[in-house]
Structures are given as structure tokens and as C-alpha cells.
Design a protein around this motif. Structure first.
Motif, PDB file in Angstrom:
ATOM      1  N   LEU A  21      11.155  -2.070  -3.444  1.00  0.00           N
ATOM      2  CA  LEU A  21      10.650  -1.125  -2.451  1.00  0.00           C
ATOM      3  C   LEU A  21       9.196  -0.809  -2.737  1.00  0.00           C
ATOM      4  O   LEU A  21       8.363  -0.725  -1.824  1.00  0.00           O
ATOM      5  CB  LEU A  21      11.496   0.144  -2.458  1.00  0.00           C
ATOM      6  N   GLN A  22       8.874  -0.668  -4.022  1.00  0.00           N
ATOM      7  CA  GLN A  22       7.502  -0.387  -4.424  1.00  0.00           C
ATOM      8  C   GLN A  22       6.559  -1.491  -3.963  1.00  0.00           C
ATOM      9  O   GLN A  22       5.452  -1.228  -3.479  1.00  0.00           O
ATOM     10  CB  GLN A  22       7.437  -0.229  -5.940  1.00  0.00           C
ATOM     11  N   THR A  23       6.994  -2.740  -4.093  1.00  0.00           N
ATOM     12  CA  THR A  23       6.152  -3.865  -3.668  1.00  0.00           C
ATOM     13  C   THR A  23       5.861  -3.811  -2.169  1.00  0.00           C
ATOM     14  O   THR A  23       4.722  -4.032  -1.735  1.00  0.00           O
ATOM     15  CB  THR A  23       6.846  -5.194  -4.011  1.00  0.00           C
ATOM     16  N   LEU A  24       6.883  -3.508  -1.370  1.00  0.00           N
ATOM     17  CA  LEU A  24       6.682  -3.442   0.081  1.00  0.00           C
ATOM     18  C   LEU A  24       5.752  -2.290   0.463  1.00  0.00           C
ATOM     19  O   LEU A  24       4.900  -2.433   1.350  1.00  0.00           O
ATOM     20  CB  LEU A  24       8.033  -3.283   0.790  1.00  0.00           C
ATOM     21  N   VAL A  25       5.910  -1.155  -0.211  1.00  0.00           N
ATOM     22  CA  VAL A  25       5.039  -0.010   0.071  1.00  0.00           C
ATOM     23  C   VAL A  25       3.602  -0.332  -0.320  1.00  0.00           C
ATOM     24  O   VAL A  25       2.643  -0.020   0.409  1.00  0.00           O
ATOM     25  CB  VAL A  25       5.555   1.247  -0.662  1.00  0.00           C
ATOM     26  N   GLU A  26       3.412  -0.957  -1.481  1.00  0.00           N
ATOM     27  CA  GLU A  26       2.052  -1.317  -1.912  1.00  0.00           C
ATOM     28  C   GLU A  26       1.397  -2.258  -0.916  1.00  0.00           C
ATOM     29  O   GLU A  26       0.205  -2.129  -0.607  1.00  0.00           O
ATOM     30  CB  GLU A  26       2.108  -1.984  -3.296  1.00  0.00           C
ATOM     31  N   ASN A  27       2.173  -3.247  -0.418  1.00  0.00           N
ATOM     32  CA  ASN A  27       1.608  -4.172   0.570  1.00  0.00           C
ATOM     33  C   ASN A  27       1.213  -3.447   1.852  1.00  0.00           C
ATOM     34  O   ASN A  27       0.179  -3.749   2.470  1.00  0.00           O
ATOM     35  CB  ASN A  27       2.630  -5.276   0.902  1.00  0.00           C
ATOM     36  N   ALA A  28       2.041  -2.495   2.272  1.00  0.00           N
ATOM     37  CA  ALA A  28       1.725  -1.748   3.484  1.00  0.00           C
ATOM     38  C   ALA A  28       0.414  -0.983   3.336  1.00  0.00           C
ATOM     39  O   ALA A  28      -0.389  -0.902   4.274  1.00  0.00           O
ATOM     40  CB  ALA A  28       2.872  -0.784   3.809  1.00  0.00           C
ATOM     41  N   ILE A  29       0.203  -0.415   2.153  1.00  0.00           N
ATOM     42  CA  ILE A  29      -1.049   0.333   1.917  1.00  0.00           C
ATOM     43  C   ILE A  29      -2.225  -0.608   1.772  1.00  0.00           C
ATOM     44  O   ILE A  29      -3.256  -0.480   2.450  1.00  0.00           O
ATOM     45  CB  ILE A  29      -0.897   1.206   0.655  1.00  0.00           C
ATOM     46  N   LYS A  30      -2.076  -1.573   0.868  1.00  0.00           N
ATOM     47  CA  LYS A  30      -3.217  -2.414   0.501  1.00  0.00           C
ATOM     48  C   LYS A  30      -3.681  -3.307   1.645  1.00  0.00           C
ATOM     49  O   LYS A  30      -4.887  -3.447   1.892  1.00  0.00           O
ATOM     50  CB  LYS A  30      -2.837  -3.267  -0.707  1.00  0.00           C
ATOM     51  N   HIS A  31      -2.729  -3.923   2.366  1.00  0.00           N
ATOM     52  CA  HIS A  31      -3.105  -4.898   3.398  1.00  0.00           C
ATOM     53  C   HIS A  31      -3.035  -4.333   4.812  1.00  0.00           C
ATOM     54  O   HIS A  31      -3.552  -4.956   5.731  1.00  0.00           O
ATOM     55  CB  HIS A  31      -2.190  -6.126   3.302  1.00  0.00           C
ATOM     56  N   GLY A  32      -2.387  -3.158   4.964  1.00  0.00           N
ATOM     57  CA  GLY A  32      -2.249  -2.619   6.306  1.00  0.00           C
ATOM     58  C   GLY A  32      -3.101  -1.405   6.591  1.00  0.00           C
ATOM     59  O   GLY A  32      -3.891  -1.393   7.546  1.00  0.00           O
ATOM     60  N   LEU A  33      -2.988  -0.340   5.749  1.00  0.00           N
ATOM     61  CA  LEU A  33      -3.619   0.941   6.072  1.00  0.00           C
ATOM     62  C   LEU A  33      -4.982   1.135   5.423  1.00  0.00           C
ATOM     63  O   LEU A  33      -5.878   1.719   6.044  1.00  0.00           O
ATOM     64  CB  LEU A  33      -2.683   2.079   5.673  1.00  0.00           C
ATOM     65  N   GLU A  34      -5.144   0.712   4.168  1.00  0.00           N
ATOM     66  CA  GLU A  34      -6.450   0.929   3.516  1.00  0.00           C
ATOM     67  C   GLU A  34      -7.588   0.230   4.249  1.00  0.00           C
ATOM     68  O   GLU A  34      -8.668   0.817   4.432  1.00  0.00           O
ATOM     69  CB  GLU A  34      -6.391   0.461   2.056  1.00  0.00           C
ATOM     70  N   PRO A  35      -7.420  -1.018   4.715  1.00  0.00           N
ATOM     71  CA  PRO A  35      -8.539  -1.659   5.412  1.00  0.00           C
ATOM     72  C   PRO A  35      -8.752  -1.123   6.831  1.00  0.00           C
ATOM     73  O   PRO A  35      -9.778  -1.439   7.456  1.00  0.00           O
ATOM     74  CB  PRO A  35      -8.115  -3.147   5.464  1.00  0.00           C
ATOM     75  N   LYS A  36      -7.816  -0.332   7.355  1.00  0.00           N
ATOM     76  CA  LYS A  36      -7.897   0.122   8.743  1.00  0.00           C
ATOM     77  C   LYS A  36      -8.667   1.449   8.820  1.00  0.00           C
ATOM     78  O   LYS A  36      -8.297   2.415   8.157  1.00  0.00           O
ATOM     79  CB  LYS A  36      -6.493   0.313   9.317  1.00  0.00           C
ATOM     80  N   PRO A  37      -9.711   1.508   9.616  1.00  0.00           N
ATOM     81  CA  PRO A  37     -10.408   2.796   9.786  1.00  0.00           C
ATOM     82  C   PRO A  37      -9.449   3.845  10.353  1.00  0.00           C
ATOM     83  O   PRO A  37      -8.736   3.598  11.314  1.00  0.00           O
ATOM     84  CB  PRO A  37     -11.521   2.454  10.795  1.00  0.00           C
ATOM     85  N   GLY A  38      -9.415   4.976   9.731  1.00  0.00           N
ATOM     86  CA  GLY A  38      -8.540   6.041  10.194  1.00  0.00           C
ATOM     87  C   GLY A  38      -7.165   6.015   9.579  1.00  0.00           C
ATOM     88  O   GLY A  38      -6.361   6.932   9.762  1.00  0.00           O
ATOM     89  N   GLY A  39      -6.832   4.939   8.810  1.00  0.00           N
ATOM     90  CA  GLY A  39      -5.539   4.890   8.142  1.00  0.00           C
ATOM     91  C   GLY A  39      -4.378   4.749   9.097  1.00  0.00           C
ATOM     92  O   GLY A  39      -4.483   4.134  10.160  1.00  0.00           O
ATOM     93  N   GLY A  40      -3.251   5.371   8.734  1.00  0.00           N
ATOM     94  CA  GLY A  40      -2.067   5.244   9.564  1.00  0.00           C
ATOM     95  C   GLY A  40      -0.840   5.817   8.878  1.00  0.00           C
ATOM     96  O   GLY A  40      -0.932   6.667   7.995  1.00  0.00           O
ATOM     97  N   THR A  41       0.329   5.329   9.288  1.00  0.00           N
ATOM     98  CA  THR A  41       1.604   5.874   8.828  1.00  0.00           C
ATOM     99  C   THR A  41       2.446   4.787   8.153  1.00  0.00           C
ATOM    100  O   THR A  41       2.437   3.623   8.576  1.00  0.00           O
ATOM    101  CB  THR A  41       2.389   6.455  10.012  1.00  0.00           C
ATOM    102  N   VAL A  42       3.169   5.190   7.105  1.00  0.00           N
ATOM    103  CA  VAL A  42       4.158   4.324   6.454  1.00  0.00           C
ATOM    104  C   VAL A  42       5.535   4.919   6.727  1.00  0.00           C
ATOM    105  O   VAL A  42       5.766   6.114   6.505  1.00  0.00           O
ATOM    106  CB  VAL A  42       3.918   4.224   4.934  1.00  0.00           C
ATOM    107  N   TRP A  43       6.460   4.068   7.220  1.00  0.00           N
ATOM    108  CA  TRP A  43       7.844   4.487   7.455  1.00  0.00           C
ATOM    109  C   TRP A  43       8.753   3.798   6.431  1.00  0.00           C
ATOM    110  O   TRP A  43       8.606   2.597   6.159  1.00  0.00           O
ATOM    111  CB  TRP A  43       8.318   4.076   8.851  1.00  0.00           C
ATOM    112  N   ILE A  44       9.677   4.549   5.864  1.00  0.00           N
ATOM    113  CA  ILE A  44      10.715   3.986   4.986  1.00  0.00           C
ATOM    114  C   ILE A  44      12.062   4.341   5.604  1.00  0.00           C
ATOM    115  O   ILE A  44      12.413   5.521   5.718  1.00  0.00           O
ATOM    116  CB  ILE A  44      10.620   4.531   3.552  1.00  0.00           C
ATOM    117  N   LEU A  45      12.813   3.317   6.019  1.00  0.00           N
ATOM    118  CA  LEU A  45      14.058   3.520   6.747  1.00  0.00           C
ATOM    119  C   LEU A  45      15.189   2.765   6.040  1.00  0.00           C
ATOM    120  O   LEU A  45      14.966   1.667   5.501  1.00  0.00           O
ATOM    121  CB  LEU A  45      13.938   2.997   8.184  1.00  0.00           C
ATOM    122  N   ALA A  46      16.394   3.317   6.060  1.00  0.00           N
ATOM    123  CA  ALA A  46      17.576   2.639   5.508  1.00  0.00           C
ATOM    124  C   ALA A  46      18.724   2.763   6.487  1.00  0.00           C
ATOM    125  O   ALA A  46      18.929   3.824   7.100  1.00  0.00           O
ATOM    126  CB  ALA A  46      17.959   3.250   4.165  1.00  0.00           C
TER     127      ALA A  46
END
Length: 419
Positions: A321-346
């Protein structure tokens, strides 16, 4: 020595007594018809004794060559062996059958698996002729054209007890007059060697299989350790570097970051790769990580979690789970101006649980892509830990970002070991 002398004496005596009995009953008849003296009969007795003695000595020498010793057992033309095979009766029978079929000269082989018996005729190869076939005539009076073998397997629990009988193809009373030049002793020893070799090969194969399994397990554990080592450290380095900067600029936020790091480590150490974590533990670790990132990113990072309490006890691999969250931050939200949201669903799917991490970041753009090492590690670790019973899927999120889902068997913490 005494055994050899007695053996030669016994054969010679049997032939001499038989010759004398025949001579006594016929000599008077011959004398009424012909004028014959006793000389030819006496000479015939000496000649017969010479042939018998030469055959007996030949048998003695060959038995000594084969067995290395001469005794009543090795001198016998009928050999019996009891062989214990440490496998169940069916496997023992297969070994016995193969050993019989590979014996030189064996033919007319009859194999009955239900009764666990194998019998065969074996051509007698005379060791002292060029062609190998027994010579005809008085010089080879002791020749037997064929031998026969009977093997019976008796079940003995998880083992098989084999009774081996090798004998000439003639009546037992003839052993007083005839020898086999050690051919049945040779057949018995050959079959014992063949069965012993097959048992040894089977043992070596089993030992090699055990060693291979142990080696494969060690390699698997080493590979899991390596994959885990590739995923975990870089977050620790980045967090400590950020905390070092904040201690000079904002000590309160640095203290908060270090507190979250301690919480993160509490759910990370110590743990072996063989032990599975739970969804709840991995969720707490991910939340601590995201709280650290939120200090750094501020309002640019939002978090939404939808995981029921019932699913928090489901067994789940550590750090995935940690790996997926890190990828979402590093490759998805950090490079995006204004950031965004991370969802964790089960959610539950039949007998499985699917855990999804989604973001509304830059998605699969060239600028936002990484090397893919982390995701390859996730797939490899899932394969090593679950085989084909776990899956990993990553797709584009709508309208932006990426959604990654890991599906594992629904095994809860109190429900026993993962199968």
C-alpha cells in the motif's frame, strides 16, 4: 578348503555310485553275450571321475571369482535372496520388474502386478566357450541350457520385501550330479546390484529435490528481502532530509514530521518478509506517510479514506500500500501545479479483498512517469507470496490521474495462515 574338498567328493561319489550300480546290473548280461573283462568298466569309471572332478573344480573357481569366497551357500546352484526395499509394494514391484527386464539373457518374462510376482527364463551363457553356448557331450555333462528366476514382493507397511530365487531349469535332485558354473549366483548378484542402484538413484533424486526446494525457498526469501529493501529506504531518506531543513526554519513542523515518522516506523519495524501485515496496519503506515507529506505540501495534498473496520483485519503484504501511495504522490500530485487528492478504498470481491489507491494527478503522461521499478516489485512480490491467487491492476482514473488496485485472498488475522 574342507568345503571345496567335500563338494568335489560329493559330486564324484554320486557319479561313481550311479556308475557302479549301472555297471553291476549290466555287466553280467554283457558277459553272457560277449567275452568282456572288467578292465573297460574300471577304465570308464576313472575317465568319468576325471570329467566330474574337472567340472567341479571349474565350478569352484568361478564361484570364488564371483563371490570372493567359497561356502555351501555360494556353491549352491540354487540361490535365494531376501531384499528389503524402503518403498511401498507397488514402487518396489516396478523396480523389481525393471531389474528383471534389464538382466542379460532374460526372456519369456511374465509380470503380474496384482500378485506382485515376476518370473523369467534366462539363457545360460557358458563362460568357457567362444560362442557362449554350452558344448554337447560328456565334457559338458554339467551344462544347463537355461536358468529361471522368480521374484515375489511382499508388502511390509510402507516398504516391500522381495524374495529372489535363481535356479537351473531342472529338478532339484539333479544338483547331486550337475553344476551351473556359478551362473545363478551371478544372476542373483546382478539383480541385487540393479535393485540397490535403483534405490540409491531414488534416494539421490529425493535428496536433490529437497535441496532444490530449500534453495528455491532461500532464493525466494532473498528476493523478497531485496524487493522490500528497494521500496522502503528512499522515503526514510527524504523524510529525514526534510526534517533537517525544518529544524532550522520551522521547529514545530519538524517536530510534527518526526512524530509522524516515529508512528510510521512503529508500523514498519521489526517485521520479517515471511510475516504478512494487515490492511489496518498498512493503512496507519500510509496515513503517517501522508501526514508527513502534508506538512511539506500543505493545501496541495488532500486525503480521503474509505476502509471499513471489518476489512482492517485482512492479511496484506507489507509496504505494498505504501508503494502505491508513494507513486501517487511522486508521479501524480507533486509534479501537478495545485496538487490534488489521494483516495484509499477497500472493498470485498467474492472471497477476495481489493485495495485501491487513486489520485487525480498527472496520470500516465511522459513527464509524470517513473522507472516502473516499484510497480514491478509489487507484481513480483505478489507472485512470490500468492502465486496466481492475487492480482495487480493499474488504470487511468477519470477524469485525471491513476487508479492502482491490489486484490488478495480474504484471509483475516484470526483466520489462520495464508494458504
Amino acid at each position: 578348503m574342507m568345503t571345496s574338498i567335500f563338494f568335489v567328493f560329493r559330486l564324484a561319489l554320486a557319479w561313481v555310485i550311479t556308475y557302479m550300480a549301472i555297471t553291476i546290473t549290466t555287466v553280467e548280461t554283457l558277459r553272457t553275450w560277449f567275452d568282456i573283462s572288467d578292465g573297460p568298466f574300471v577304465l570308464g569309471g576313472f575317465v568319468l571321475s576325471g570329467f566330474v572332478a574337472s567340472g567341479a573344480f571349474s565350478h569352484l573357481r568361478r564361484v570364488r571369482l564371483i563371490a570372493g569366497e567359497v561356502n555351501n551357500s555360494t556353491l549352491s546352484s540354487r540361490q535365494r535372496r531376501q531384499i528389503e526395499i524402503p518403498f511401498e509394494a507397488g514402487e518396489a514391484f516396478d523396480m523389481v520388474d525393471c531389474a528383471m527386464r534389464e538382466l542379460p539373457g532374460a526372456h519369456e518374462i511374465e509380470s503380474a502386478r496384482d500378485s506382485l510376482q515376476v518370473r523369467a527364463k534366462v539363457k545360460r551363457i557358458d563362460p568357457y566357450t567362444k560362442s557362449g553356448a554350452p558344448e554337447l557331450g560328456l565334457a559338458r555333462y554339467f551344462s544347463t541350457r537355461r536358468n529361471q528366476i522368480l521374484m515375489t514382493v511382499t508388502p511390509n507397511g510402507d516398504a516391500g520385501s522381495v524374495t529372489l530365487i535363481c535356479e537351473p531349469e531342472r529338478a532339484a535332485w539333479s544338483d547331486w550330479f550337475l553344476v551351473d558354473d556359478g551362473t545363478n549366483l551371478e544372476n542373483a548378484e546382478a539383480i541385487v546390484r540393479a535393485i540397490t542402484r535403483r534405490v540409491a538413484e531414488r534416494r539421490r533424486s529425493e535428496q536433490a529435490s529437497v535441496r532444490q526446494s530449500a534453495t528455491e525457498k532461500e532464493l525466494t526469501l532473498a528476493k523478497l528481502s531485496l524487493l522490500h529493501a528497494q521500496v522502503e529506504p528512499h522515503f526514510l531518506y527524504n523524510t529525514l532530509a526534510s526534517a533537517q531543513v525544518l529544524t532550522r526554519t520551522d521547529p514545530a513542523r519538524a517536530d510534527q514530521m518526526l512524530g509522524n515518522l516515529i508512528l510510521y516506523l512503529r508500523h514498519s519495524l521489526p517485521r520479517t518478509e515471511e510475516a504478512l501485515s494487515t490492511v489496518g496496519e498498512e493503512l496507519e503506515r500510509a496515513r503517517a506517510y501522508l501526514d508527513i507529506l502534508k506538512i511539506r505540501m500543505g493545501a496541495r495534498l488532500n486525503l480521503q479514506i474509505d476502509v471499513s473496520d471489518a476489512l482492517k483485519t485482512v492479511l496484506f503484504p507489507t509496504m505494498m500500500l505504501q508503494t502505491l501511495v508513494e507513486n501517487a504522490i511522486k508521479h501524480g500530485l507533486e509534479p501537478k501545479p495545485g496538487g490534488g487528492t489521494v483516495w484509499i478504498l477497500a472493498r470485498t470481491l467474492d472471497n477476495a479483498v481489493a485495495l485501491t489507491v487513486a489520485d487525480d494527478g498527472r496520470g500516465f503522461s511522459a513527464e509524470g512517469g517513473g522507472t516502473g521499478i516499484g510497480l514491478r516489485n509489487v507484481r513480483e512480490r505478489l507472485r512470490l507470496a500468492y502465486g496466481s491467487s492475487a492480482t495487480f491492476a493499474i488504470v487511468a482514473n477519470f477524469p485525471n490521474g491513476v487508479a492502482a488496485t491490489i486484490t488478495v485472498p480474504n484471509s483475516v488475522l484470526m483466520g489462520g495462515e495464508h494458504g
